[in-house]
Design a protein around this motif. Structure first.
Motif, mmCIF file in Angstrom:
data_model
loop_
_atom_site.group_PDB
_atom_site.id
_atom_site.type_symbol
_atom_site.label_atom_id
_atom_site.label_comp_id
_atom_site.label_asym_id
_atom_site.label_seq_id
_atom_site.Cartn_x
_atom_site.Cartn_y
_atom_site.Cartn_z
ATOM 1 N N GLN A 108 0.826 -1.205 0.000
ATOM 2 C CA GLN A 108 0.000 0.000 0.000
ATOM 3 C C GLN A 108 0.863 1.259 0.000
ATOM 4 N N ARG A 109 1.884 1.266 0.845
ATOM 5 C CA ARG A 109 2.775 2.416 0.896
ATOM 6 C C ARG A 109 3.463 2.617 -0.444
ATOM 7 N N ASP A 120 1.014 4.019 -2.881
ATOM 8 C CA ASP A 120 0.780 5.429 -2.595
ATOM 9 C C ASP A 120 1.927 6.301 -3.102
#
Length: 95
Positions: free
Chosen positions: A82-83, A86
């Protein structure tokens, strides 16, 4: 961040991965010490039925430890994924 084959992991994520594996190995060691301290299985139960129940209990304990570790590893990988998403980075698909 550390670069692994699956992409960048933060130091916290690497720490979590290592802690999960350390915890798993400790639980396996505890189980071995409890049931096979000299390296050989010696059931504490009397009789075949009781021994089989003990075997099932040991296997269930180990399976639970593995499942908890897998879930923890997935959470860490999902956070890293997810990071990275992002930040516009690309990770290999989940295995």
């Amino acid at each position: 961040m550390a670069e692994l084959s699956d992409g960048p992991y933060s130091e916290d994520e690497l720490t979590d991965l290592r802690r999960l594996m350390t915890d798993l190995l400790a639980r396996c060691t505890e189980t071995c010490d409890r049931y096979a301290s000299d390296g050989e299985w010696r059931p504490s139960a009397d009789g075949v039925i009781a021994e089989r129940e003990e075997v099932r209990r040991v296997i269930a304990d180990l399976a639970r430890a593995l499942s908890q570790t897998r879930r923890g590893l997935r959470r860490v990988e999902d956070r890293a994924r997810q990071r990275s998403s992002d930040q516009g980075l690309s990770l290999l698909p989940r295995s």
